[in-house]
Design a protein around this motif. Structure first.
Motif, PDB file in Angstrom:
ATOM      1  N   SER A 334       0.790  -1.282   0.109  1.00 29.34           N
ATOM      2  CA  SER A 334       0.041  -0.396  -0.116  1.00 29.34           C
ATOM      3  C   SER A 334       0.393   0.863  -0.092  1.00 29.34           C
ATOM      4  O   SER A 334       0.920   2.316  -0.707  1.00 29.34           O
ATOM      5  N   SER A 335       2.075   1.041   0.514  1.00 30.49           N
ATOM      6  CA  SER A 335       2.866   2.807   0.528  1.00 30.49           C
ATOM      7  C   SER A 335       3.838   2.746  -0.892  1.00 30.49           C
ATOM      8  O   SER A 335       3.621   3.615  -1.103  1.00 30.49           O
ATOM      9  N   PHE A 338       0.752   3.678  -2.387  1.00 33.97           N
ATOM     10  CA  PHE A 338       0.247   5.670  -2.397  1.00 33.97           C
ATOM     11  C   PHE A 338       1.884   6.420  -3.088  1.00 33.97           C
ATOM     12  O   PHE A 338       1.430   7.493  -3.527  1.00 33.97           O
ATOM     13  N   TYR A 401       5.629  12.944   2.434  1.00 37.83           N
ATOM     14  CA  TYR A 401       4.621  11.788   3.232  1.00 37.83           C
ATOM     15  C   TYR A 401       4.848  10.105   2.066  1.00 37.83           C
ATOM     16  O   TYR A 401       4.650   9.110   2.695  1.00 37.83           O
ATOM     17  N   ALA A 402       4.749  10.208   0.490  1.00 37.32           N
ATOM     18  CA  ALA A 402       4.884   9.218   0.066  1.00 37.32           C
ATOM     19  C   ALA A 402       6.134   8.270   0.431  1.00 37.32           C
ATOM     20  O   ALA A 402       6.620   7.245   0.518  1.00 37.32           O
ATOM     21  N   ALA A 405       6.506   6.728   3.947  1.00 32.69           N
ATOM     22  CA  ALA A 405       5.716   5.656   3.789  1.00 32.69           C
ATOM     23  C   ALA A 405       5.904   4.150   3.887  1.00 32.69           C
ATOM     24  O   ALA A 405       6.420   3.365   4.118  1.00 32.69           O
ATOM     25  N   PRO A 478      -2.473  14.133   4.417  1.00 30.22           N
ATOM     26  CA  PRO A 478      -2.412  12.491   3.345  1.00 30.22           C
ATOM     27  C   PRO A 478      -3.550  11.420   3.688  1.00 30.22           C
ATOM     28  O   PRO A 478      -3.083  10.508   2.917  1.00 30.22           O
ATOM     29  N   MET A 482      -3.750   7.373   1.934  1.00 31.96           N
ATOM     30  CA  MET A 482      -3.149   6.054   2.241  1.00 31.96           C
ATOM     31  C   MET A 482      -3.995   5.083   2.599  1.00 31.96           C
ATOM     32  O   MET A 482      -3.810   4.332   2.413  1.00 31.96           O
ATOM     33  N   THR A 483      -5.320   5.722   3.212  1.00 31.54           N
ATOM     34  CA  THR A 483      -5.796   4.375   3.616  1.00 31.54           C
ATOM     35  C   THR A 483      -7.133   3.581   2.780  1.00 31.54           C
ATOM     36  O   THR A 483      -7.355   2.878   2.415  1.00 31.54           O
ATOM     37  N   CYS A 485      -5.353   3.045  -0.413  1.00 30.72           N
ATOM     38  CA  CYS A 485      -4.556   2.727  -1.058  1.00 30.72           C
ATOM     39  C   CYS A 485      -4.291   1.344   0.020  1.00 30.72           C
ATOM     40  O   CYS A 485      -4.596  -0.119  -0.517  1.00 30.72           O
TER      41      CYS A 485
END
Length: 495
Positions: A334-335, A338, A401-402, A405, A478, A482-483, A485
């Protein structure tokens, strides 16, 4: 007999295919220089397709169709939705540029864009080796034609030839690898292949041999080193409007087939392909960032930047299985999802500014061409600065933030090797900050080479402003993306 559910599942693809043919025929009667009717009909079609895919994604169901050859799941549908929106933005930014360069003599640009998007959809939906490869070829063949769309431009034609030769080689790698996996397991179905490998009754050497070729083919599509040779030449040589098309939405499809083939189909071989991805990630971060420093051409610099950015995506993909445990997989993938979504958002805006500055007979693709942009247009200079800071990973842009993560997915594994990779990635990000900030310095502190103000159509101004604002807003807030993804990946892995 095709059941009704299967047709519903592929309804976005049916709409795309049908309307691409209708638009190709309808364009024959369009006479305006900017193909206004063709443009709005294409945008309306893509808007409907984006709505369908978002609706399917919010349903949250995973449904297999056509004898398990096609899958509709939240991850795939969200990636389709984002790819459709990205293609719409590409056409908004690219139409004035293409019109000035006589690339809209016919409606080929719009039709080819829709066929390449159809290829992306087929790749994302594929749950069978043949379907995935069919989508890949539809995308790449459309992309070759798009790069060569300026028939009278030698550089674009050369870029198309390089893309075609290297793309054919990479497709051969992938096809050969898939054929080896088929020979070893006796199945083309992704889920069945995973189950057969998990039994441990297939020769490991044969599987790894096929796996090497599959990973090489995937690395080419992602643009990871050392399979990156095509990216700088194609990005620089292609018309900028086409560079934007091949550098945005197709990245989402490349990520999707990595998940389909590696995470869903070859998870029992994770310890093997994760080591291969580790080598690719380290090489991509090093080559991409250090080569970008030497570039004076902005498109070429962003091409090498893309190679470095793909290194981060690979870091997310390689940290899903730790010591045989798949518990970290959802967080890691998921990271990576994102990261790829936010990268595409940033790439759209950065190339959008380059397209905006390009005038008839003047490409504005050198770093020096941005000199004094803040004095000519503070808004567009601010948008470009936001993009560059996001790519560099500076807070509060979404790129920070990407990166955070992906680094977090490496660190929480507790593996000394992965923690070392996280430190290495941070150091490479510091190298990258140099060439991004250098462009900002040119925009804000160098004297402008021309006094002309930057003019743009209303739709371009509005979309570009929203695009730039999203990079900032998603950086400050974000959590929602994020949620989305995380839930999409979790549901995909649980089926």
């Amino acid at each position: 007999m095709i059941d009704k559910l299967s047709l519903i599942i592929v309804s976005p693809e049916i709409v795309l295919l049908t309307m691409a043919c209708v638009i190709a025929i309808a364009d024959l009667s369009v006479t305006s220089r900017l193909r206004t009717a063709t443009y709005w009909l294409t945008m309306a079609t893509l808007g409907v397709v984006a709505y369908f895919t978002a609706f399917f994604a919010t349903e949250g169901q995973t449904i297999y169709a056509f004898g398990r050859m096609v899958v509709s799941d939240p991850m795939g549908n969200w990636l389709k939705c984002f790819a459709t929106l990205a293609m719409m933005v590409c056409l908004v930014y690219g139409r004035p540029y293409a019109g000035d360069r006589d690339m809209l003599r016919g409606g080929e640009m719009f039709t080819l864009a829709m066929f390449s998007l159809l290829g992306i959809f087929v790749m994302i939906s594929g749950s069978n080796f043949l379907v995935i490869y069919l989508g890949l070829e539809l995308l790449t063949l459309s992309s070759y034609a798009l790069v060569a769309l300026r028939r009278d431009h030698a550089t674009a034609t050369e870029a198309a030839m390089k893309y075609f030769v290297l793309g054919a080689m990479a497709s051969g790698f992938l096809l050969y690898g898939l054929s080896m996996l088929y020979g070893a397991t006796g199945s083309l179905d992704v889920g069945t292949v995973s189950k057969i490998i998990a039994t441990g009754q297939v020769k490991h050497q044969v599987l790894v041999f096929g796996l090497v070729f599959v990973v090489a083919g995937l690395a080419f599509k992602l643009g990871a080193a050392p399979f990156h040779m095509w990216i700088p030449d194609v990005y620089q040589g292609a018309p900028t409007a086409v560079t934007l098309m091949i550098g945005s939405a197709p990245e989402l499809a490349a990520f999707a087939i990595c998940i389909r083939l590696l995470a869903e189909g070859l998870m029992p071989l994770a310890m093997d392909w994760q080591q291969m991805l580790m080598v690719l990630a380290v090489a991509s971060l090093f080559i991409g960032n250090f080569a970008a420093i030497a570039q004076t051409n902005l498109k070429r610099m962003l091409a090498y930047s893309t190679i470095g950015q793909m290194g981060f995506v690979l870091l997310g993909l390689l940290s899903g299985v730790v010591n045989g445990s798949t518990a970290p997989a959802a967080n890691a993938y998921s990271s990576a999802m994102f990261y790829i979504v936010t990268y595409v958002l940033t790439a759209l805006a950065s190339f959008g500014v380059i397209l905006l500055l390009a005038r008839e007979g003047f490409e504005s693709d050198e770093i020096a061409d941005l000199a004094g942009l803040n004095q000519r247009s503070p808004l567009y200079a601010a948008i470009m600065a936001i993009c560059l800071l996001s790519l560099a990973g500076v807070p509060p842009m979404v790129g920070f933030y990407a990166k955070l993560a992906v680094l977090q997915s490496l660190v929480v594994s507790g593996s000394p090797i992965y923690i070392g990779l996280a430190v290495y990635a941070v150091l490479m990000s510091l190298v990258a900050a140099f060439y991004y900030i250098r462009v900002i310095k040119v925009m804000y502190f160098d004297a402008p080479i021309t006094a002309t103000t930057v003019a743009a159509p209303l739709d371009v101004r509005v979309v570009l402003t929203i695009n730039g604002a999203l990079i900032l807003v998603l950086g400050i807030l974000p959590g929602g993306l994020m949620t989305l993804c995380a839930q999409a990946i979790l549901r995909t892995l649980n089926t």
